[in-house]
Design a protein around this motif. Structure first.
Motif, PDB file in Angstrom:
ATOM      1  N   VAL A   2       0.857  -1.185   0.000  1.00 32.51           N
ATOM      2  CA  VAL A   2       0.000   0.000   0.000  1.00 32.51           C
ATOM      3  C   VAL A   2       0.892   1.234   0.000  1.00 32.51           C
ATOM      4  CG1 VAL A   2      -1.825   1.241   1.204  1.00 32.51           C
ATOM      5  CG2 VAL A   2      -1.670  -1.244   1.417  1.00 32.51           C
ATOM      6  N   VAL A   3       0.640   2.141  -0.932  1.00 27.06           N
ATOM      7  CA  VAL A   3       1.421   3.380  -0.971  1.00 27.06           C
ATOM      8  C   VAL A   3       0.474   4.579  -0.807  1.00 27.06           C
ATOM      9  CG1 VAL A   3       2.812   4.899  -2.441  1.00 27.06           C
ATOM     10  CG2 VAL A   3       3.327   2.460  -2.322  1.00 27.06           C
ATOM     11  N   ALA A   4       0.871   5.473   0.050  1.00 29.67           N
ATOM     12  CA  ALA A   4       0.046   6.664   0.291  1.00 29.67           C
ATOM     13  C   ALA A   4       0.643   7.865  -0.421  1.00 29.67           C
ATOM     14  CB  ALA A   4      -0.038   6.943   1.784  1.00 29.67           C
ATOM     15  N   THR A   5      -0.219   8.792  -0.785  1.00 29.84           N
ATOM     16  CA  THR A   5       0.242  10.059  -1.346  1.00 29.84           C
ATOM     17  C   THR A   5      -0.742  11.144  -0.938  1.00 29.84           C
ATOM     18  OG1 THR A   5       1.027  11.152  -3.348  1.00 29.84           O
ATOM     19  CG2 THR A   5      -0.945   9.796  -3.572  1.00 29.84           C
ATOM     20  N   GLY A   6      -0.565  12.330  -1.464  1.00 31.69           N
ATOM     21  CA  GLY A   6      -1.455  13.432  -1.081  1.00 31.69           C
ATOM     22  C   GLY A   6      -0.896  14.161   0.125  1.00 31.69           C
ATOM     23  N   GLN A   7      -1.473  15.332   0.386  1.00 32.86           N
ATOM     24  CA  GLN A   7      -0.914  16.151   1.463  1.00 32.86           C
ATOM     25  C   GLN A   7      -1.024  15.498   2.837  1.00 32.86           C
ATOM     26  OE1 GLN A   7      -2.939  19.110  -0.806  1.00 32.86           O
ATOM     27  NE2 GLN A   7      -1.764  20.690   0.244  1.00 32.86           N
ATOM     28  N   GLY A   8      -1.949  14.534   2.981  1.00 31.57           N
ATOM     29  CA  GLY A   8      -2.080  13.865   4.270  1.00 31.57           C
ATOM     30  C   GLY A   8      -1.507  12.458   4.257  1.00 31.57           C
ATOM     31  N   LYS A   9      -0.504  12.262   3.421  1.00 30.43           N
ATOM     32  CA  LYS A   9       0.031  10.901   3.276  1.00 30.43           C
ATOM     33  C   LYS A   9       0.611  10.349   4.576  1.00 30.43           C
ATOM     34  CE  LYS A   9       4.063  12.996   1.062  1.00 30.43           C
ATOM     35  NZ  LYS A   9       3.376  14.304   0.855  1.00 30.43           N
ATOM     36  N   GLY A  10       1.000  11.239   5.460  1.00 36.36           N
ATOM     37  CA  GLY A  10       1.581  10.786   6.720  1.00 36.36           C
ATOM     38  C   GLY A  10       0.549  10.186   7.671  1.00 36.36           C
ATOM     39  N   ASP A  11      -0.722  10.337   7.354  1.00 34.58           N
ATOM     40  CA  ASP A  11      -1.769   9.898   8.275  1.00 34.58           C
ATOM     41  C   ASP A  11      -2.293   8.501   7.974  1.00 34.58           C
ATOM     42  OD1 ASP A  11      -1.564  12.308   9.408  1.00 34.58           O
ATOM     43  OD2 ASP A  11      -3.368  13.170   8.518  1.00 34.58           O
ATOM     44  N   VAL A  12      -1.583   7.745   7.168  1.00 35.31           N
ATOM     45  CA  VAL A  12      -2.099   6.425   6.792  1.00 35.31           C
ATOM     46  C   VAL A  12      -1.242   5.366   7.467  1.00 35.31           C
ATOM     47  CG1 VAL A  12      -2.787   4.963   4.863  1.00 35.31           C
ATOM     48  CG2 VAL A  12      -2.703   7.445   4.574  1.00 35.31           C
ATOM     49  N   PRO A  13      -1.670   4.891   8.641  1.00 33.02           N
ATOM     50  CA  PRO A  13      -0.801   4.011   9.425  1.00 33.02           C
ATOM     51  C   PRO A  13      -0.503   2.684   8.725  1.00 33.02           C
ATOM     52  CG  PRO A  13      -2.978   4.225  10.431  1.00 33.02           C
ATOM     53  CD  PRO A  13      -2.920   5.217   9.334  1.00 33.02           C
ATOM     54  N   SER A  15       5.251   5.897   1.308  1.00 32.61           N
ATOM     55  CA  SER A  15       4.516   7.049   0.775  1.00 32.61           C
ATOM     56  C   SER A  15       5.376   7.745  -0.255  1.00 32.61           C
ATOM     57  CB  SER A  15       4.146   8.011   1.903  1.00 32.61           C
ATOM     58  OG  SER A  15       5.305   8.631   2.386  1.00 32.61           O
ATOM     59  N   ILE A  16       4.735   8.352  -1.219  1.00 33.28           N
ATOM     60  CA  ILE A  16       5.462   9.131  -2.231  1.00 33.28           C
ATOM     61  C   ILE A  16       4.832  10.508  -2.323  1.00 33.28           C
ATOM     62  CG2 ILE A  16       6.275   7.194  -3.624  1.00 33.28           C
ATOM     63  CD1 ILE A  16       3.917   7.706  -5.526  1.00 33.28           C
ATOM     64  N   THR A  17       5.654  11.472  -2.750  1.00 26.98           N
ATOM     65  CA  THR A  17       5.090  12.816  -2.870  1.00 26.98           C
ATOM     66  C   THR A  17       4.223  12.878  -4.131  1.00 26.98           C
ATOM     67  OG1 THR A  17       7.096  13.517  -3.950  1.00 26.98           O
ATOM     68  CG2 THR A  17       6.891  14.009  -1.608  1.00 26.98           C
ATOM     69  N   GLU A  18       3.368  13.862  -4.139  1.00 33.01           N
ATOM     70  CA  GLU A  18       2.325  13.940  -5.148  1.00 33.01           C
ATOM     71  C   GLU A  18       2.819  13.963  -6.594  1.00 33.01           C
ATOM     72  OE1 GLU A  18       2.475  14.875  -2.007  1.00 33.01           O
ATOM     73  OE2 GLU A  18       1.264  16.651  -1.790  1.00 33.01           O
ATOM     74  N   ALA A  66      -0.360   6.156  -6.932  1.00 30.92           N
ATOM     75  CA  ALA A  66       0.280   5.533  -5.772  1.00 30.92           C
ATOM     76  C   ALA A  66       0.204   4.020  -5.864  1.00 30.92           C
ATOM     77  CB  ALA A  66      -0.385   6.037  -4.495  1.00 30.92           C
ATOM     78  N   ALA A  67      -0.955   3.510  -6.309  1.00 26.89           N
ATOM     79  CA  ALA A  67      -1.101   2.058  -6.453  1.00 26.89           C
ATOM     80  C   ALA A  67      -0.125   1.527  -7.497  1.00 26.89           C
ATOM     81  CB  ALA A  67      -2.539   1.720  -6.834  1.00 26.89           C
ATOM     82  N   LEU A  68       0.056   2.288  -8.550  1.00 19.39           N
ATOM     83  CA  LEU A  68       1.003   1.891  -9.599  1.00 19.39           C
ATOM     84  C   LEU A  68       2.417   1.877  -9.042  1.00 19.39           C
ATOM     85  CD1 LEU A  68      -0.487   3.977 -12.523  1.00 19.39           C
ATOM     86  CD2 LEU A  68      -0.298   1.479 -12.486  1.00 19.39           C
ATOM     87  N   ASP A  69       2.692   2.854  -8.227  1.00 20.52           N
ATOM     88  CA  ASP A  69       4.021   2.910  -7.616  1.00 20.52           C
ATOM     89  C   ASP A  69       4.245   1.678  -6.747  1.00 20.52           C
ATOM     90  OD1 ASP A  69       6.363   4.971  -7.079  1.00 20.52           O
ATOM     91  OD2 ASP A  69       5.886   3.984  -5.171  1.00 20.52           O
ATOM     92  N   ALA A  70       3.179   1.282  -6.044  1.00 24.41           N
ATOM     93  CA  ALA A  70       3.295   0.113  -5.181  1.00 24.41           C
ATOM     94  C   ALA A  70       3.562  -1.142  -6.011  1.00 24.41           C
ATOM     95  CB  ALA A  70       2.011  -0.051  -4.361  1.00 24.41           C
TER      96      ALA A  70
END
Ligand SMILES: Nc1ncnc2c1ncn2[C@@H]1O[C@H](COP(=O)(O)OP(=O)(O)O)[C@@H](O)[C@H]1O
Ligand SMILES: Nc1ncnc2c1ncn2[C@@H]1O[C@H](COP(=O)(O)OP(=O)(O)O)[C@@H](O)[C@H]1O
Ligand code: SF4
Ligand code: SF4
Ligand code: SF4
Lengths: 257, 286, 375, 436
Positions: free
Chosen positions: A61-72, A77-80, A251-255
């Motif tokens: 699972v890869v998170a992105t977006g300005q709140g990417k840090g909030d996905v436990p 995570s990658i930047t937007e 983000a899913a593609l990055d994962a």
């Protein structure tokens, strides 16, 4: 392989689940304030349920977006801009620029022929909040976003509102409203003013090319705005079906990469 | 349907103790603001009824609807009202008004009605703008100032914030006050900047009440610098919808050492009441 | 009278026609410290680059946080509105204008650019030396560019034309001192603005005609309270018009695009360039050049009293730092004399209702008429 | 692939710098008690007067913004109430706001100035800087010019401009002598100019050493010494000695590849001072192995630099070089001082009228990127900043602009957003944090 991308924006959370290059489920919810943690959890479980899979089926699972840090539960995570670039190249291999217009931010990512990022331009502060502004202005006029966009598109009046920022545009819009100008004309003026503002970000540093530019983000759902922006900028955008999910898909593609 | 956090409650009210049929002078004031509209009826020197609702984008019917709501259940009709004065942003769109009054004037007069004749400094905190007014000799205006373009979007900005943060708008003020010390304020000049910055703080993990404190502290600073320009008296009367946001008013009291006038009236009505007072004066001078 | 507004509104066409008619070159300038007489003597047309608001998505890449005044000029250049301008010159004053000068070159190539340094301390006894040396350099470079020698006769002629213009404009302004002025503030402003984009000989002719017609103009009723306008330069008369629609009259302004532009004349002397240097240094101080010995506050008060004003509107462009810095003192001196004033910030568009509320309240404050009855 | 790591080591000359800083602070505190005249401004020749102390509101304002945002906010509001706009330089807002309030950050009385001798600078806000104290307390003011122009070199214009500055300053000195009855000490002034020149020579070497990979110092170090560069007023000999020591140590560090940031793999430059209250962003960038190797502004302490004919980058030999022409009189010294400032040769001129000059700087220091502030307050800080960005991206240097109010004013600075933008910017260049 199943991967997931989650894009936590200022206004919306978007989740995309991807199996071998095909989206098998997506979900979205308001991202809100302090309740965001819960909203993320909820959107996540709902989307997994819709996909008919459990969390353990997912490789990454890869998170992105300005709140990417909030996905436990995210593995990374990658930047937007990275997500933007990924999704653009996935959907349109010829893409050379990606423009992402969300609730708050505007981003322009330029790519070279190998798909590497050569420049990223972020909006100046006075161009912030365009998505949110369009949404709240629609609400104020008593419309849904879709309605406002449609109505704005139906006007051919040339009244204008200030294009310096959302606040100035709003002031002028209220002025016009009380002057008895028809709503559709005001709606149109607002869309055009916002197109000017967005185009100003596009004009910074590297101008996106006419035919190889992808437009994503929630605002890409707004046909009247797109029309105004295309007219103003002379760019024919390539727009995916669900542009608001593009970041999450990236983000899913990055994962999966 | 998800909850609409940004919506503040609309209201209407009638004073049941009096019979309008016995009143000598019946006037009405209508304040069509950028965000909200109010209609009030004064029977002699008493506030008889009012309504307070969102300004509808149906500008043509908005004033009429607002007044109709105020008159609902009272039996009073528009023809019974001897004089109607309109004020506010949309004052020119009240076809049945006998006259219009400038917002500065009506807020000054309304404040004196609400908070008593001792009021010398009035600050209207509205949907878009804030206006600080200094009076002399009863209700003559000595000086006034209005926030300039980059500092507008006052009350409406708070509505947007409520929506983004998913906090009910009436609670924003209270919730922001749970700590006695405020964190650094966000941008004190522009509301667009402030909102983006506020969302950033939240994302960084700052607790909600602190985020709200930071935002409202900034609004209070913006107001402080504005109000200062007219050399205010120590006691200040706050009117307008945003005067109901305790997070702003309390900060002006606590950190900027202003004393706020108290009253049982809804401060959001000040403009409309002021207009009704103007209507009375006009009748009297005829 | 309306012809001035016509020229102003169609200034690009005017300049293009001028070029077609004379075959001369057009030199755009940014600041009123530009010694126009020298340009005129070189048979080029000095045209002040005035802003005009159009939707702007070009300038953000070049300029940040500039006043709309400077920014709009760059936008106009970017949009090709000044395609007839052959060269540009900048006489050191506000830095945002310098920025516009630099950025304009990015959008359009000019066959001539020149900056002229103007001392910050304009009144010093050494200031004229620098100004004079700059004049000489400017004259030389103009001669090279236009291949015209600037003779003393040409300079004398230019000085004469410009002085005549200044005198005529002063006459127009004098008319506004009357209890019931026959020239409105908006009209007067349009005349000054038009003069900055026209051949002064044309303008003089128009002024002479108007001055002949004017006495025949009928006086309207009581014009309302007399106001003064102070602040950042602008390129239209919209604010004046709005004020005058609301039942007041603007009797005098202290704007660098208004009265300050023509207020003082060149006092002829043998060395023409020195005479010109002294004229420009001796202009009513702009907010930026008002250093060491303050002349601006006194000038404002003088105008206020001469024109029997009753209140002052101070209108500043957003991001106009010279006025942002000078305002506190102007507020102070007005307060000391209990002259009422209202301060407002403006940019490209004026949300009319907002502005009306404020101006109306201010007019009421100056002259309490209480509420306006309808119909 | 592993990351190259260089040896890091604290600077030894720090101890001496600290000691000097303490002494300087002491001298300031003492000066309060002495009966000296206080001038608002900044002029190297003030040393010639026995009882004249100059204070520039720049450092005062910067310090306030840095130390107490609460106080700085109060100052700002005090100014706004009297009519100041948001476009005003934050240093001024802070400093003159305190004057309006009547007290300083520590609660003590605000030291009113006795006169204004502004530092002539192309920035309009510098020019207008003397206005506030002058208007507020009716004190004399001597505004000088900061002449500049573009276009072909014209020796005649240059000469007039320098003469204007020299002449104006002579007038000012004479005026002060006449009005305040102080006698100007030429010898002391001349000596200070000579010493300043030596400091500058050492500083230039230090600046040049930043071209080395790994950089021996970082921008933050440069700033710490930068303030000590102007201290010739208190103990000239010692300052020269400090700079000699710094030069030697830096040389040694270069020879031995001692780095300021051990993981250096990305070099960036900036433009104009950073937000003083948010120096944390330097540290944050170091997490990416990114080091700030200076700016035209910080390198100003080494004088104006330029590409030489042989392609090397070095300090410009001043027009009226001290070396070539001995300084005997007050006038000589002034001419030497101002000759330096002549057009096209100092950093301010580059900022204001030669936006492309920053490219030369970037090239000389092998910069990969540039982070540039855009300030809303203070025109001189922002003028041509975006033009510079465009020019840099044309030559392939990546540029990040961030917005704020002014280095001394945190009003519009969104710190979270800035850090976010740094992440976005670095990741988009293929770099990830090395540590967290
Ligand atoms: N159906 C729609 N029609 C028009 N605009 C829409 C629609 N849906 C979303 N938007 C726009 O998209 C914005 C949200 O964009 P999004 O990319 O989800 O924001 P973020 O990721 O920053 O939270 C909304 O504010 C709205 O303006
Ligand atoms: N009950 C309430 N609690 C908190 N804030 C309120 C409440 N009611 C209104 N407001 C605030 O007041 C604003 C409207 O102010 P108002 O004075 O009615 O505006 P205007 O007259 O300019 O249209 C709203 O945008 C909202 O922020
Ligand atoms: S109000 Fe608009 S123009 Fe002003 S600072 Fe804010 S966003 Fe920018
Ligand atoms: S003086 Fe003011 S309005 Fe004129 S260019 Fe400068 S900042 Fe803009
Ligand atoms: S350059 Fe910047 S910091 Fe310096 S005076 Fe000008 S505005 Fe202020």
């Amino acid at each position: 392989m199943i991967t997931a991308g989650i894009d936590v924006g200022i206004e919306n959370i978007k989740v995309v689940v991807l199996r071998d290059g095909t989206v098998i489920a997506s979900g979205t919810a308001r991202s809100g304030g302090a309740g965001r943690g819960k909203a993320i959890e909820q959107t996540w479980t709902d989307t997994l349920k819709a996909a008919g899979i459990s969390a353990t089926d997912i490789t990454k699972v890869v998170a992105t977006g300005q709140g990417k840090g909030d996905v436990p539960f995210a593995n990374d995570s990658i930047t937007e801009p990275l997500a933007d670039a990924r999704v653009a190249l996935f959907l349109y291999p010829a893409a050379r620029s990606v423009v992402d217009v969300g609730a708050d931010q505007i981003r322009v990512v330029s790519l070279d022929e190998h798909g590497a990022i050569t420049e990223v331009v972020l909006n100046q502060k006075c161009a912030a909040g365009i998505g949110t502004f369009l949404r709240t202005v629609a609400r104020r006029l008593g419309y849904t976003l879709d309605e406002m966009s449609r109505i704005g598109g139906s006007s051919d009046n040339r009244v204008v509102v200030n294009d310096a920022c959302c606040v100035f545009a709003e002031l002028d819009a209220i002025n016009l409203l009380h002057d008895g100008v028809a709503w559709q004309d005001i709606a149109r003026a607002i869309h055009r003013a916002m197109a000017v503002r967005i185009n100003s970000v596009l004009s910074d540093k590297v101008r996106p090319a006419k035919d190889t530019t992808v437009l994503i983000g929630g605002v890409a759902r707004n046909p009247t705005l797109i029309a105004a922006l295309e007219e103003r900028s002379g760019i024919n955008f390539m727009i995916p079906d669900q542009p608001e999910f593009a970041g999450a898909l990236g983000a899913a593609l990055d994962a999966a990469a | 349907m998800t909850r609409e956090y940004w919506k503040w409650p609309e209201s209407r009210w009638t004073l049941n103790d009096i019979d309008w049929r016995k009143a000598n002078i019946i006037t009405a004031g209508i304040d069509i603001g950028s965000v909200s509209s109010q209609a009030v009826v004064l029977c002699d020197d008493k506030l008889y009824c009012y309504s307070n609702n969102y300004t509808s984008p149906e500008i043509g019917d908005n004033a009429k609807n607002t007044l109709d709501r105020a008159l609902e259940t009272t039996g009073l009709t528009i023809d019974d009202i001897q004089y109607i004065v309109g004020t506010g942003y949309g004052r020119d769109n009240i076809p049945f008004a006998n006259a219009t009054a400038n917002e500065i004037t009506s807020h000054a007069k309304g404040a004196r009605f609400i908070f008593g004749p001792a009021v010398m400094t009035v600050v209207d905190l509205g949907g878009q703008t804030a206006k600080a007014i200094k009076l002399y000799e009863r209700d003559r205006i000595r000086d006034f100032t209005v926030n300039d373009k980059c500092a507008v979007n006052m009350g409406y900005g708070i509505e947007v914030l409520a929506d983004l943060l998913q906090v009910p708008i009436e609670e924003i003020g209270e919730r922001s006050l749970s700590d006695s010390e405020d964190p650094e304020p966000v941008s004190t000049t522009c509301n667009t900047f402030a909102t983006t910055e506020t969302m950033g703080l939240l994302r960084e993990g700052m607790p909600e009440h602190e985020v709200l404190a930071s935002h409202l502290f900034a609004v209070a600073w913006r107001l402080y610098a504005l109000i200062g320009r007219i050399s205010p008296e120590k006691e200040v009367a706050f009117t307008g919808g945003l005067a109901k946001n305790m997070g702003i008013v309390k900060r002006l009291e606590r950190d900027m050492k202003m004393e706020t006038s108290m009253s049982d009236y809804d401060p959001q009505l000040a403009g409309a009441i002021g207009a009704a007072v103007v209507a009375q004066e006009m009748l009297a001078s005829r | 009278m309306h012809r001035f507004k016509e020229v102003l509104d169609n200034r690009h066409e005017y300049a293009k026609n001028w070029k077609a008619r004379t075959g001369g070159k057009v030199l755009g300038y940014f600041e009123p410290y530009t010694p126009e007489e020298v340009i005129y003597a070189a048979s080029a047309l000095p045209v002040r680059l005035l802003s005009r608001h159009e939707p702007d998505d070009m300038t953000d890449r070049n300029i940040y946080a500039s006043c709309a005044c400077a920014r709009d000029i760059v936008n106009q250049v970017a949009l090709g509105r000044f395609d007839y301008v052959d060269g540009i010159t900048y006489a050191e004053a506000c830095q945002w204008m310098r920025h516009a000068f630099i950025s304009s070159q990015y959008f359009q190539s000019f066959s001539y650019t020149c900056d002229i340094f103007v001392p910050d301390y304009v009144d010093g006894h050494r200031s004229k030396d620098v100004m004079y040396s700059e004049m000489k350099a400017f004259k030389k470079s103009l001669e090279e560019w236009t291949s015209n020698t600037i003779t003393d006769e040409a300079l004398d002629h230019a000085i004469d034309v410009y002085n005549t213009n200044r005198r005529l404009m002063r006459q127009i302004y004098e008319l506004r001192r009357a209890d019931n002025p026959i020239v409105s503030g908006a009209e007067a402003m349009e005349m000054v603005l038009a003069s900055q984009v026209m051949d002064k000989e044309d303008h003089n002719r128009m002024l002479q005609e108007v001055l002949k017609e004017l006495p025949r103009r009928s006086h309207a009723g009581y014009p309302g309270p007399r106001l003064m306008l102070v602040g950042s330069p602008t390129s239209d008369a919209n604010l004046e018009r709005l004020v005058e629609e609301l039942g007041a009259v603007v009797v005098i302004d202290e704007l660098c695009t208004g009265s300050c532009y023509f207020w003082n004349e060149v006092i002829p002397q043998e060395d023409r360039l020195l005479a010109l240097s002294l004229r420009y240094l001796g202009k009513p101080h702009c907010a930026l050049k008002d250093n060491n010995w303050r002349r601006r506050p006194a000038h404002i008060l003088q105008l206020y009293e001469d024109f029997n004003a009753q209140g002052v509107i101070i209108a500043k462009q957003i991001y106009c730092h010279p006025h942002g810095t000078d305002n506190p003192h102007i507020w102070k001196i007005l307060r000391e004399r209990i002259y009422p004033f209202h301060f407002l910030e403006r940019d490209t568009t004026v949300p009319e209702r907002e502005m009306k509320t404020r101006l109306e309240a201010f007019i009421n404050l100056v002259e309490p008429v209480r509420v306006k009855l309808r119909g | 692939m592993g990351i190259q790591r260089w040896e890091i080591r604290p600077l030894e000359v720090w101890a001496k710098a600290k000691e000097m800083r303490a002494k300087w602070q002491q001298s300031i505190d003492d000066a309060e008690k002495e009966h000296v005249l206080l001038a608002q401004g900044n002029c190297n020749w003030a040393v010639g007067f026995p009882a004249l102390r100059v204070i520039e509101d720049n450092p005062v304002g910067a310090m306030m913004g840095y130390r107490s945002s609460q106080f700085s906010r109060e100052c700002r509001a005090a100014g706004e109430i009297l009519g100041w706009g948001r476009e005003i330089c934050g240093y001024q807002l802070n400093c003159w706001g305190a004057m309006y309030l009547g007290y300083q950050m520590d609660g003590s009385k605000f030291p009113m100035r006795d006169m204004v001798v502004p530092f002539p600078d192309p920035c309009d806000q510098h020019t207008k800087r003397g206005q506030a104290p002058m208007d507020y307390s009716n004190i004399p003011r001597w505004q000088g010019d900061s002449p500049l122009y573009t276009g072909p070199h014209d020796p005649e214009r240059d000469a007039t401009m320098i003469e204007n500055k020299v002449g104006t300053t002579l007038d000012i000195i004479a005026d002060i002598e006449r009005i305040y009855g102080q006698i100007f000490d030429d010898e002391k002034f001349i000596e200070s100019i000579n010493l300043a020149h030596r400091v500058r020579e050492y500083a230039a070497e230090v600046c040049l050493s930043m071209q080395h990979i790994p950089a021996p110092l970082s921008q933050k170090d440069l700033y710490s010494f930068y303030t000590l560069g102007g201290l010739t007023k208190t103990d000239p000999e010692e300052t020269v000695e400090l700079w000699r020591m710094l030069r030697d140590e830096v040389k040694w560090r270069v020879d031995n590849n001692i780095a300021a940031v051990g993981t250096e793999r990305y070099r960036w430059i900036e433009a104009h001072p950073p937000p003083w209250y948010f120096l944390r962003y330097y540290r944050y960038m170091e997490k990416y192995g990114a080091i700030c190797i200076g700016s035209q502004y910080s390198h100003m302490m080494g004088g104006p630099f330029e590409f030489k004919e042989d392609g090397s980058w070095g300090p410009r030999v001043p027009l009226n070089s001290w070396g070539e022409r001995p300084i005997k009189t007050r006038e000589d010294a002034l001419r030497a001082m101002f000759g330096d400032d002549a057009r096209g040769h100092n950093f301010k001129v580059d900022e204001v009228i030669r936006p492309y000059a920053i490219c030369e700087f970037a090239k000389a220091y092998k910069a990969d990127g540039a982070i540039m502030p855009l300030w809303r307050g203070g025109v001189g800080c922002t003028v041509t900043r975006k033009e510079q960005g465009l020019r840099l991206s044309e030559i392939g240097v990546r540029v990040l602009h961030y917005e704020g109010s002014q280095p001394g004013d945190r009003t519009d600075q969104d710190e979270t957003r800035l850090l976010d933008m740094l992440d976005v910017w670095m990741e988009s260049q293929g770099l990830r944090k090395l540590e967290d």
